[in-house]
Design a protein around this motif. Sequence first.
Motif, PDB file in Angstrom:
ATOM      1  N   GLN A 159     -62.605  13.109-125.551  1.00 45.56           N
ATOM      2  CA  GLN A 159     -63.744  14.106-126.087  1.00 45.56           C
ATOM      3  C   GLN A 159     -64.246  15.276-125.753  1.00 45.56           C
ATOM      4  N   ALA A 160     -64.348  15.131-124.762  1.00 40.15           N
ATOM      5  CA  ALA A 160     -64.420  16.644-123.886  1.00 40.15           C
ATOM      6  C   ALA A 160     -63.571  16.733-121.880  1.00 40.15           C
ATOM      7  N   GLY A 161     -63.499  17.777-121.807  1.00 39.52           N
ATOM      8  CA  GLY A 161     -63.452  17.714-120.313  1.00 39.52           C
ATOM      9  C   GLY A 161     -64.164  18.277-119.098  1.00 39.52           C
ATOM     10  N   SER A 162     -65.590  18.754-119.486  1.00 39.10           N
ATOM     11  CA  SER A 162     -66.332  18.666-118.620  1.00 39.10           C
ATOM     12  C   SER A 162     -67.141  18.003-118.275  1.00 39.10           C
ATOM     13  N   ASP A 163     -67.001  17.415-117.196  1.00 34.31           N
ATOM     14  CA  ASP A 163     -68.105  16.473-116.986  1.00 34.31           C
ATOM     15  C   ASP A 163     -69.004  16.128-117.467  1.00 34.31           C
ATOM     16  N   ARG A 164     -69.843  17.291-117.016  1.00 30.97           N
ATOM     17  CA  ARG A 164     -72.088  17.278-117.844  1.00 30.97           C
ATOM     18  C   ARG A 164     -71.467  16.880-119.096  1.00 30.97           C
ATOM     19  N   ILE A 165     -70.724  17.100-119.586  1.00 30.33           N
ATOM     20  CA  ILE A 165     -70.836  16.992-121.321  1.00 30.33           C
ATOM     21  C   ILE A 165     -70.170  15.861-121.158  1.00 30.33           C
ATOM     22  N   LEU A 166     -69.150  15.258-120.599  1.00 26.72           N
ATOM     23  CA  LEU A 166     -68.563  13.728-120.897  1.00 26.72           C
ATOM     24  C   LEU A 166     -69.876  12.902-120.346  1.00 26.72           C
ATOM     25  N   ASP A 167     -70.780  12.932-119.336  1.00 23.97           N
ATOM     26  CA  ASP A 167     -71.947  12.163-119.578  1.00 23.97           C
ATOM     27  C   ASP A 167     -72.755  12.318-120.492  1.00 23.97           C
ATOM     28  N   LEU A 168     -73.607  13.599-121.042  1.00 21.55           N
ATOM     29  CA  LEU A 168     -74.243  13.684-122.128  1.00 21.55           C
ATOM     30  C   LEU A 168     -73.942  12.301-123.273  1.00 21.55           C
ATOM     31  N   MET A 169     -72.513  12.614-123.360  1.00 15.73           N
ATOM     32  CA  MET A 169     -71.595  11.766-124.329  1.00 15.73           C
ATOM     33  C   MET A 169     -72.047   9.992-124.199  1.00 15.73           C
ATOM     34  N   SER A 170     -72.197   9.720-122.922  1.00  9.65           N
ATOM     35  CA  SER A 170     -72.385   8.592-122.467  1.00  9.65           C
ATOM     36  C   SER A 170     -70.711   8.088-121.990  1.00  9.65           C
ATOM     37  N   ARG A 171     -69.356   8.785-122.104  1.00  9.20           N
ATOM     38  CA  ARG A 171     -68.395   8.431-121.828  1.00  9.20           C
ATOM     39  C   ARG A 171     -68.132   7.512-120.788  1.00  9.20           C
ATOM     40  N   THR A 172     -68.432   7.284-119.312  1.00 11.56           N
ATOM     41  CA  THR A 172     -68.629   7.127-118.324  1.00 11.56           C
ATOM     42  C   THR A 172     -67.383   6.975-117.935  1.00 11.56           C
ATOM     43  N   TYR A 173     -66.908   7.941-117.436  1.00 11.02           N
ATOM     44  CA  TYR A 173     -65.003   8.483-116.591  1.00 11.02           C
ATOM     45  C   TYR A 173     -65.586  10.047-116.664  1.00 11.02           C
ATOM     46  N   THR A 174     -64.882  10.205-115.700  1.00 14.35           N
ATOM     47  CA  THR A 174     -64.903  11.880-114.858  1.00 14.35           C
ATOM     48  C   THR A 174     -63.622  12.909-116.100  1.00 14.35           C
ATOM     49  N   GLN A 175     -63.849  13.633-116.254  1.00 14.39           N
ATOM     50  CA  GLN A 175     -62.980  14.560-115.819  1.00 14.39           C
ATOM     51  C   GLN A 175     -61.472  14.267-115.107  1.00 14.39           C
ATOM     52  N   LYS A 176     -61.197  13.724-113.656  1.00 21.73           N
ATOM     53  CA  LYS A 176     -60.717  13.800-112.657  1.00 21.73           C
ATOM     54  C   LYS A 176     -60.345  12.192-113.128  1.00 21.73           C
ATOM     55  N   GLU A 177     -60.796  11.167-113.077  1.00 20.70           N
ATOM     56  CA  GLU A 177     -60.207  10.073-113.425  1.00 20.70           C
ATOM     57  C   GLU A 177     -59.597   9.753-115.315  1.00 20.70           C
ATOM     58  N   PHE A 178     -59.519  10.894-116.301  1.00 23.51           N
ATOM     59  CA  PHE A 178     -59.390  10.546-116.982  1.00 23.51           C
ATOM     60  C   PHE A 178     -57.845  10.723-117.438  1.00 23.51           C
ATOM     61  N   ILE A 179     -57.562  12.248-116.284  1.00 26.05           N
ATOM     62  CA  ILE A 179     -56.708  12.719-115.733  1.00 26.05           C
ATOM     63  C   ILE A 179     -55.406  12.219-115.568  1.00 26.05           C
ATOM     64  N   ASN A 180     -55.850  11.587-114.400  1.00 28.29           N
ATOM     65  CA  ASN A 180     -55.392   9.589-113.219  1.00 28.29           C
ATOM     66  C   ASN A 180     -54.552   9.314-113.986  1.00 28.29           C
ATOM     67  N   LEU A 181     -56.269   8.638-114.804  1.00 32.77           N
ATOM     68  CA  LEU A 181     -55.534   7.225-115.789  1.00 32.77           C
ATOM     69  C   LEU A 181     -54.041   7.870-116.889  1.00 32.77           C
ATOM     70  N   ALA A 182     -54.463   9.581-117.600  1.00 28.06           N
ATOM     71  CA  ALA A 182     -53.208   9.411-118.049  1.00 28.06           C
ATOM     72  C   ALA A 182     -52.290   9.906-117.574  1.00 28.06           C
ATOM     73  N   LEU A 183     -51.967  10.595-116.618  1.00 29.68           N
ATOM     74  CA  LEU A 183     -50.667  10.728-116.021  1.00 29.68           C
ATOM     75  C   LEU A 183     -49.833   9.464-114.733  1.00 29.68           C
ATOM     76  N   ARG A 184     -50.836   8.703-114.822  1.00 30.81           N
ATOM     77  CA  ARG A 184     -50.732   7.264-115.144  1.00 30.81           C
ATOM     78  C   ARG A 184     -50.096   6.347-115.459  1.00 30.81           C
ATOM     79  N   MET A 185     -50.285   6.356-116.359  1.00 28.03           N
ATOM     80  CA  MET A 185     -49.375   6.591-118.207  1.00 28.03           C
ATOM     81  C   MET A 185     -47.739   6.873-118.039  1.00 28.03           C
ATOM     82  N   ARG A 186     -48.235   7.793-117.746  1.00 28.34           N
ATOM     83  CA  ARG A 186     -47.336   8.625-118.230  1.00 28.34           C
ATOM     84  C   ARG A 186     -45.671   8.180-117.270  1.00 28.34           C
ATOM     85  N   GLU A 187     -46.499   7.875-115.731  1.00 30.89           N
ATOM     86  CA  GLU A 187     -45.659   7.496-115.053  1.00 30.89           C
ATOM     87  C   GLU A 187     -45.026   6.173-115.512  1.00 30.89           C
TER      88      GLU A 187
END
Length: 433
Positions: free
Chosen positions: A260-288
Motif C-alpha cells: 500500500q505505501a512505503g512511508s511509516d507515517r503513511i502506513l500509520d495513517l492507513m492503520s496498516r499496523t506494520y512498518t516499512q522495515k517489517e514489510f521488507i523483512n517479511l518479503a525477503l524472508r518469503m523469498r528466502e
Amino acid sequence: MKKIYIETYGCQMNEYDTEIVKAILKKENYHFAATPEEADVLFLNTCSVRENAHQKVQQRISVLKQLKRNNKKMVLGVLGCMAQNLKKDLLEKNVGVDLVAGPDSYKKLPAMLQHVSEENAKEFSLTLSEYETYSDIFPEHTPGVNAWIAVMRGCDNFCTFCVVPYTRGRERSRAPQSVVEEAKKLAAQGFKQITLLGQNVNSYRYESADFADLINLVSEVDGIERIRFTSPHPKDFPEKLLQVVAENPKACAHIHLPLQAGSDRILDLMSRTYTQKEFINLALRMRETIPGLALTTDVIVGFPTETEEEFQQTLDVLRTVEFDAAFMFKYSERQHTIASRKFPDDVSEEEKTSRIVRLVDLQQAISLKRNRKHIGETFEVMVEGKGKKSNQLLGRTDGNKVTVFPDNGAKDGALVTVKIKDVTSGTLIGEAV
Ligand code: SF4
C-alpha cells in the motif's frame, strides 16, 4: 420461467458472489439470459473500492433502465458493495432501480423478487450478518480451469482508506469440511486449480484450524493440482503458512502481499499496523524460504498528506523487494471510511497522476528485469485457453505468470513444460518441450 442476467464489477469475491446468486436463483427455477435484452431480471453486482467504480455503475444503470421501456415487467437490481455503501440512496436517487441487496442478503433475493414483481414494490435488504458464509450453497461456478472458493467473509482490519469492513461486515470463516466438499465437487466438474479467497486469509480460523491447515486439507482432494490464495495481510503472515507454501507441492509459489505505501507515517495513517522495515523483512524472508517465489503487491499513491519524500520511500521499497508485478492505484476517497472522516484528500489530482506514472514506469522496469531471468528456464504451465494469436496457447506458471507458446494441441487444464525464449514485463514467451 424467468431469465436473469448478472453483470459483475470489482474483485474475485464479487465474482464468487455472482456464482452464489446464480445458484440461489437456479434453485427457484430462474434461467440465465445471454444478453441484458433477453432478461426479465437484471442484476449489477457492484464494487465500491474506488469512485470510478461507482460512476461506471451509475452510467450502466441509466443505460439498462432504457430496456424497461420494451419490457415493463423487467426488474433492475443493484447488489454488492456499492449497494451496501449507498444503501437506500440508490433506490431513491435512481428511478428504475427496483431492488438493492447487500453481500449478506442474497438468500432473500427469491422472496424480494417475488414481492417486486407481484406488488410492483421497491425492495432493499442491507443487514450485515456475523454468521452468513453461504457454505450451504454450491455456487454456479463459471466454467474454466480455475475456480474461486471464498473461505471467509468480512474484514476486521479497518484500514483507513478501505470501505470493505463497512460493506462486507465482520470476519467469519467457513468450516474446513465445507471448503473441502466444495473442492471435491469442483474436481468432479474438471476444475484443476482452486483459488481460496478472503479479505485477509491469515485471519481464517475455524475452531483449531487455521489457513495453513486449510490449504493442506484442500490439497488432499484428488484432481485439484494447484491451490492459490488471495489476499493475506503483512501484519500477521504466519511462519506456518510460509512453510506450507514452501513444502506442499500443490500450493503455488506465488504470494500477493499488499504493501500500500512505503512511508511509516503513511502506513500509520492507513492503520496498516506494520512498518516499512517489517514489510521488507517479511518479503525477503518469503523469498528466502520459497525458491522461485513470485511476489506481487498493491500500492496506493497520493494518500492524504503524503509528501514527495514519502512517495520516494514507496519507490525505495519497490527497488528493494523487486515485486514481480503490482496493482497500482491513485488514492480515491471513499464515503464512510475513516480516512474520509479524518483526513482531507489534499494531494492534487495532477500530483497523484505524476506519482502513479513514475510508479508504473519503475514497476514495469522491475517486472521486465525479473522476467528476463526466466529466459532459458523451463516451467510447468497450466493451459487456460487460446492466446491472442490464433496459433498460440496461454496459461500460467506456478508463479502465476502469464505464458504464451505455440499451440501443441494441449487441452485447458493440461500442464505443459515450456522453455522460455523471450519475455515482456507482463508475459513469458516460450515453446513446449
Ligand atoms: S485488510 Fe484493509 S484493505 Fe484489505 S479488505 Fe481489510 S480493511 Fe480493506
